[in-house]
Design a protein around this motif. Structure first.
Motif, PDB file in Angstrom:
ATOM      1  N   TYR A  29       0.743  -1.089  -0.029  1.00 13.23           N
ATOM      2  CA  TYR A  29       0.271  -0.027   0.000  1.00 13.23           C
ATOM      3  C   TYR A  29       0.729   1.089  -0.299  1.00 13.23           C
ATOM      4  O   TYR A  29       0.216   1.744  -0.391  1.00 13.23           O
ATOM      5  CB  TYR A  29      -0.919  -0.156   1.348  1.00 13.23           C
ATOM      6  N   ILE A  30       1.703   0.816   0.736  1.00 11.63           N
ATOM      7  CA  ILE A  30       2.696   2.573   0.353  1.00 11.63           C
ATOM      8  C   ILE A  30       3.048   2.525  -0.810  1.00 11.63           C
ATOM      9  O   ILE A  30       2.963   3.732  -1.405  1.00 11.63           O
ATOM     10  CB  ILE A  30       4.731   2.054   1.471  1.00 11.63           C
ATOM     11  N   SER A  31       4.369   1.486  -1.473  1.00 10.79           N
ATOM     12  CA  SER A  31       4.088   2.012  -2.883  1.00 10.79           C
ATOM     13  C   SER A  31       3.084   2.177  -3.934  1.00 10.79           C
ATOM     14  O   SER A  31       3.124   3.107  -4.510  1.00 10.79           O
ATOM     15  CB  SER A  31       5.221   0.584  -3.561  1.00 10.79           C
ATOM     16  N   ARG A  32       1.692   1.629  -3.778  1.00 15.22           N
ATOM     17  CA  ARG A  32       0.871   1.998  -4.621  1.00 15.22           C
ATOM     18  C   ARG A  32       0.141   3.439  -3.751  1.00 15.22           C
ATOM     19  O   ARG A  32      -0.388   4.370  -5.269  1.00 15.22           O
ATOM     20  CB  ARG A  32      -0.730   0.733  -3.891  1.00 15.22           C
ATOM     21  N   PHE A  33       0.334   3.522  -2.864  1.00 17.96           N
ATOM     22  CA  PHE A  33      -0.350   5.516  -2.419  1.00 17.96           C
ATOM     23  C   PHE A  33       0.264   6.330  -3.645  1.00 17.96           C
ATOM     24  O   PHE A  33       0.100   6.689  -4.244  1.00 17.96           O
ATOM     25  CB  PHE A  33      -0.247   5.812  -1.224  1.00 17.96           C
ATOM     26  N   LYS A  34       2.304   6.175  -3.327  1.00 16.27           N
ATOM     27  CA  LYS A  34       3.271   6.592  -4.393  1.00 16.27           C
ATOM     28  C   LYS A  34       3.094   6.668  -5.647  1.00 16.27           C
ATOM     29  O   LYS A  34       2.902   7.679  -6.277  1.00 16.27           O
ATOM     30  CB  LYS A  34       4.660   6.379  -4.218  1.00 16.27           C
ATOM     31  N   CYS A  35       2.650   5.246  -6.341  1.00 18.43           N
ATOM     32  CA  CYS A  35       2.563   4.889  -7.343  1.00 18.43           C
ATOM     33  C   CYS A  35       1.681   6.252  -7.899  1.00 18.43           C
ATOM     34  O   CYS A  35       1.134   6.854  -9.121  1.00 18.43           O
ATOM     35  CB  CYS A  35       2.292   3.698  -8.213  1.00 18.43           C
ATOM     36  N   ALA A  36       0.079   5.992  -7.033  1.00 14.63           N
ATOM     37  CA  ALA A  36      -1.099   6.726  -7.054  1.00 14.63           C
ATOM     38  C   ALA A  36      -1.387   8.191  -8.001  1.00 14.63           C
ATOM     39  O   ALA A  36      -1.734   9.281  -7.652  1.00 14.63           O
ATOM     40  CB  ALA A  36      -2.395   6.102  -6.257  1.00 14.63           C
ATOM     41  N   LYS A  37      -0.001   8.776  -6.328  1.00 16.70           N
ATOM     42  CA  LYS A  37      -0.420   9.763  -6.350  1.00 16.70           C
ATOM     43  C   LYS A  37       0.759  10.639  -7.625  1.00 16.70           C
ATOM     44  O   LYS A  37      -0.167  11.251  -8.273  1.00 16.70           O
ATOM     45  CB  LYS A  37       0.396   9.970  -4.758  1.00 16.70           C
ATOM     46  N   THR A  38       1.266   9.787  -8.124  1.00 15.98           N
ATOM     47  CA  THR A  38       2.104   9.917  -9.299  1.00 15.98           C
ATOM     48  C   THR A  38       1.268  10.608 -10.583  1.00 15.98           C
ATOM     49  O   THR A  38       1.469  11.220 -11.232  1.00 15.98           O
ATOM     50  CB  THR A  38       3.217   9.498  -9.629  1.00 15.98           C
ATOM     51  N   GLN A  39       0.633   9.330 -10.936  1.00 22.78           N
ATOM     52  CA  GLN A  39      -0.693   8.651 -11.763  1.00 22.78           C
ATOM     53  C   GLN A  39      -1.647  10.334 -11.564  1.00 22.78           C
ATOM     54  O   GLN A  39      -1.541  10.937 -12.553  1.00 22.78           O
ATOM     55  CB  GLN A  39      -1.417   7.538 -12.061  1.00 22.78           C
ATOM     56  N   LEU A  40      -2.169  10.178 -10.614  1.00 25.84           N
ATOM     57  CA  LEU A  40      -3.013  11.153 -10.418  1.00 25.84           C
ATOM     58  C   LEU A  40      -2.426  13.278 -10.715  1.00 25.84           C
ATOM     59  O   LEU A  40      -3.645  13.543 -11.691  1.00 25.84           O
ATOM     60  CB  LEU A  40      -3.657  11.668  -9.296  1.00 25.84           C
ATOM     61  N   GLU A  41      -1.563  12.938 -10.604  1.00 22.72           N
ATOM     62  CA  GLU A  41      -1.160  14.151 -10.525  1.00 22.72           C
ATOM     63  C   GLU A  41      -0.387  14.555 -12.024  1.00 22.72           C
ATOM     64  O   GLU A  41      -1.009  15.508 -12.863  1.00 22.72           O
ATOM     65  CB  GLU A  41       0.118  14.486  -9.979  1.00 22.72           C
ATOM     66  N   SER A  42      -0.070  13.233 -12.668  1.00 19.03           N
ATOM     67  CA  SER A  42       0.554  13.730 -14.065  1.00 19.03           C
ATOM     68  C   SER A  42      -1.129  14.092 -15.246  1.00 19.03           C
ATOM     69  O   SER A  42      -1.067  13.665 -16.059  1.00 19.03           O
ATOM     70  CB  SER A  42       0.418  11.750 -14.656  1.00 19.03           C
ATOM     71  N   ALA A  43      -2.592  13.483 -13.838  1.00 19.27           N
ATOM     72  CA  ALA A  43      -3.304  13.111 -15.209  1.00 19.27           C
ATOM     73  C   ALA A  43      -3.990  15.131 -14.570  1.00 19.27           C
ATOM     74  O   ALA A  43      -4.974  15.288 -15.328  1.00 19.27           O
ATOM     75  CB  ALA A  43      -4.090  12.565 -14.500  1.00 19.27           C
ATOM     76  N   GLY A  44      -3.541  15.662 -14.066  1.00 23.24           N
ATOM     77  CA  GLY A  44      -3.778  16.676 -14.067  1.00 23.24           C
ATOM     78  C   GLY A  44      -4.205  17.055 -12.538  1.00 23.24           C
ATOM     79  O   GLY A  44      -4.578  18.429 -12.728  1.00 23.24           O
ATOM     80  N   TYR A  45      -3.789  16.319 -11.356  1.00 19.53           N
ATOM     81  CA  TYR A  45      -4.548  16.814 -10.071  1.00 19.53           C
ATOM     82  C   TYR A  45      -3.371  17.309  -9.138  1.00 19.53           C
ATOM     83  O   TYR A  45      -2.548  16.037  -9.202  1.00 19.53           O
ATOM     84  CB  TYR A  45      -5.639  15.726  -9.942  1.00 19.53           C
ATOM     85  N   LYS A  46      -4.075  18.090  -7.981  1.00 21.38           N
ATOM     86  CA  LYS A  46      -3.233  18.236  -7.015  1.00 21.38           C
ATOM     87  C   LYS A  46      -3.670  16.693  -5.443  1.00 21.38           C
ATOM     88  O   LYS A  46      -4.289  17.174  -5.862  1.00 21.38           O
ATOM     89  CB  LYS A  46      -2.746  19.261  -6.244  1.00 21.38           C
ATOM     90  N   ILE A  47      -2.591  16.249  -4.961  1.00 23.86           N
ATOM     91  CA  ILE A  47      -3.361  15.549  -4.187  1.00 23.86           C
ATOM     92  C   ILE A  47      -2.663  16.007  -2.861  1.00 23.86           C
ATOM     93  O   ILE A  47      -1.387  16.787  -2.871  1.00 23.86           O
ATOM     94  CB  ILE A  47      -2.903  13.817  -4.395  1.00 23.86           C
ATOM     95  N   SER A  48      -3.416  15.201  -2.162  1.00 22.68           N
ATOM     96  CA  SER A  48      -3.719  17.166  -0.199  1.00 22.68           C
ATOM     97  C   SER A  48      -3.555  15.318   0.506  1.00 22.68           C
ATOM     98  O   SER A  48      -5.026  14.868   0.954  1.00 22.68           O
ATOM     99  CB  SER A  48      -3.845  17.636  -0.026  1.00 22.68           C
ATOM    100  N   ALA A  49      -2.936  14.816   1.479  1.00 24.94           N
ATOM    101  CA  ALA A  49      -2.973  13.663   2.252  1.00 24.94           C
ATOM    102  C   ALA A  49      -2.692  14.219   3.135  1.00 24.94           C
ATOM    103  O   ALA A  49      -1.781  14.564   3.726  1.00 24.94           O
ATOM    104  CB  ALA A  49      -2.099  12.571   1.886  1.00 24.94           C
ATOM    105  N   GLY A  50      -3.576  13.905   4.362  1.00 25.83           N
ATOM    106  CA  GLY A  50      -4.126  13.677   5.401  1.00 25.83           C
ATOM    107  C   GLY A  50      -2.655  13.101   6.671  1.00 25.83           C
ATOM    108  O   GLY A  50      -2.542  12.169   6.099  1.00 25.83           O
ATOM    109  N   GLU A  51      -2.999  13.785   7.825  1.00 23.07           N
ATOM    110  CA  GLU A  51      -1.886  12.375   8.036  1.00 23.07           C
ATOM    111  C   GLU A  51      -1.936  11.385   8.959  1.00 23.07           C
ATOM    112  O   GLU A  51      -1.518  10.585   9.291  1.00 23.07           O
ATOM    113  CB  GLU A  51      -1.722  13.489  10.098  1.00 23.07           C
ATOM    114  N   THR A  52      -3.929  11.164   8.667  1.00 28.50           N
ATOM    115  CA  THR A  52      -3.938   9.398   9.548  1.00 28.50           C
ATOM    116  C   THR A  52      -3.403   8.875   8.173  1.00 28.50           C
ATOM    117  O   THR A  52      -3.427   7.578   8.386  1.00 28.50           O
ATOM    118  CB  THR A  52      -5.199   9.748   9.104  1.00 28.50           C
ATOM    119  N   VAL A  53      -3.673   9.125   6.660  1.00 28.57           N
ATOM    120  CA  VAL A  53      -2.733   8.215   6.266  1.00 28.57           C
ATOM    121  C   VAL A  53      -1.858   7.375   6.507  1.00 28.57           C
ATOM    122  O   VAL A  53      -1.523   6.170   5.583  1.00 28.57           O
ATOM    123  CB  VAL A  53      -3.306   8.914   4.529  1.00 28.57           C
TER     124      VAL A  53
END
Length: 345
Positions: A29-53
């Protein structure tokens, strides 16, 4: 009931990620989160992750349920986020939900929340208690792979570009779910099993029904029934026909049967127009005391005399179709596939 449909998200918007259930603190899940963040940012979105993540000091959830509830409220009500995606599923989000101020959520501008499984604890009352639509679909780690139909449908629903979804030709056995972190951005589903839709009553060759999409994970729904988060009596008075979306994670066939009986006996299904039932994770292909994944549902619901579509691509057995809960829709199905057509008026 007048359900509010959140505004579509646009490129450049911020998507908030919070963990009202499990966070992203172990692999893969650590690696998948990092990959998801990269791909969503590449799609044009900003990602704001909370402390609970990034927390794992809770019991069955990311952290103390009061803390998790406050962050979910903050992310949902904040003007900084255009949508919220849950970090993951889990086991005890019911405790988080018990501390959520749903009056505050209902008073806030509507925005899309997306997650599945344990996130039913928020999605179901969001629709039935607050009157706001939500998406039963991937958590953030679901986007941490090569995007296929599931992920593209999900982004399409968030962006308001999807008016129709349909199931897939094949599915992946649970034991073939890839937990490797190697070349994670290239990973795809291992689709080996041909899907066959089961229709009930069995003489039906095709079915059509329409109503408000509602439901989620049976494990959670049966637990919510009868609590202060159960607003189905009032919802049924005002909703009109309901298309029930049901799927099971942990339940064996007998438990699924008990859960269906429980919800039916509580009059949840009195407005049912039909049922769209996903492949069950723990009960897939299993039989217990003569009970299987099919008669666990159909025996209990038969006297409602409404269509039941089973083995749909919904829930915990990939790939899945995301569902915009709370929206009006028409479901059509035959023995090969099913289709959901949304009415966004």
């Amino acid at each position: 009931m007048n359900i509010r449909i959140p505004p579509s998200i646009q490129k450049g918007c911020t998507i908030g990620v919070t963990a009202p259930s499990f966070g992203c603190t172990t692999e893969p899940y650590i690696s998948r989160f990092k990959c998801a963040k990269t791909q969503l940012e590449s799609a044009g979105y900003k990602i704001s992750a909370g402390e609970t993540v990034f927390k794992s000091d809770g019991k069955g959830i990311s952290t103390d349920p009061r803390t998790a509830a406050r962050e979910l409220e903050e992310f949902y009500c904040s003007g900084s986020n255009s949508a919220v995606i849950s970090a993951g599923g889990g086991e005890l989000m019911c405790e988080t939900a018990g501390f959520i101020d749903f009056e505050k959520i209902a008073a806030a501008p509507a925005k899309w929340f997306m997650g599945y499984s344990d996130n039913t604890n928020f999605i179901f009352p969001l629709v039935t208690k607050c009157g706001v639509a939500a998406i039963y679909g991937p958590t953030i780690t679901g986007f941490g792979k090569k995007w296929q139909e599931t992920e593209l449908y999900s982004i399409g629903l968030l962006e308001g570009k999807i008016k129709e979804t349909s199931g897939f030709e094949k599915f992946q056995l649970p034991e073939n779910d890839n937990s490797s972190t190697e070349k994670i951005e290239e990973q795809t589903y291992c689709l080996t099993e041909k899907k066959i839709i089961r229709l009930f009553p069995q003489e039906n060759e095709q079915v059509h029904f329409s109503g408000i999409l509602l439901g989620g994970c049976l494990d959670v729904l049966a637990n919510l029934c009868g609590t202060h988060l159960d607003c189905m009596k009032e919802f049924n008075k005002n909703s009109g026909p309901v298309i029930w979306i049901l799927e099971s994670c942990d339940g064996n066939p007998a438990e699924i049967r008990r859960q269906i009986w429980h919800l039916k006996s509580a009059d949840w299904f009195e407005n049912a127009a039909g049922f769209l039932v996903g492949r069950p994770l723990a009960s897939l292909g299993k039989t217990l005391f003569g009970i299987d994944q099919y008669n666990a549902v159909t025996d209990i619901l038969a006297d409602l005399e409404v269509p039941i579509v089973m083995d749909a691509d919904i829930g915990h057995v990939d790939p899945v179709v995301p569902i915009a809960m709370g929206l009006q829709a028409e479901v059509s199905a035959d023995r090969r596939n099913f289709k959901i057509q949304y009415d966004r008026r």
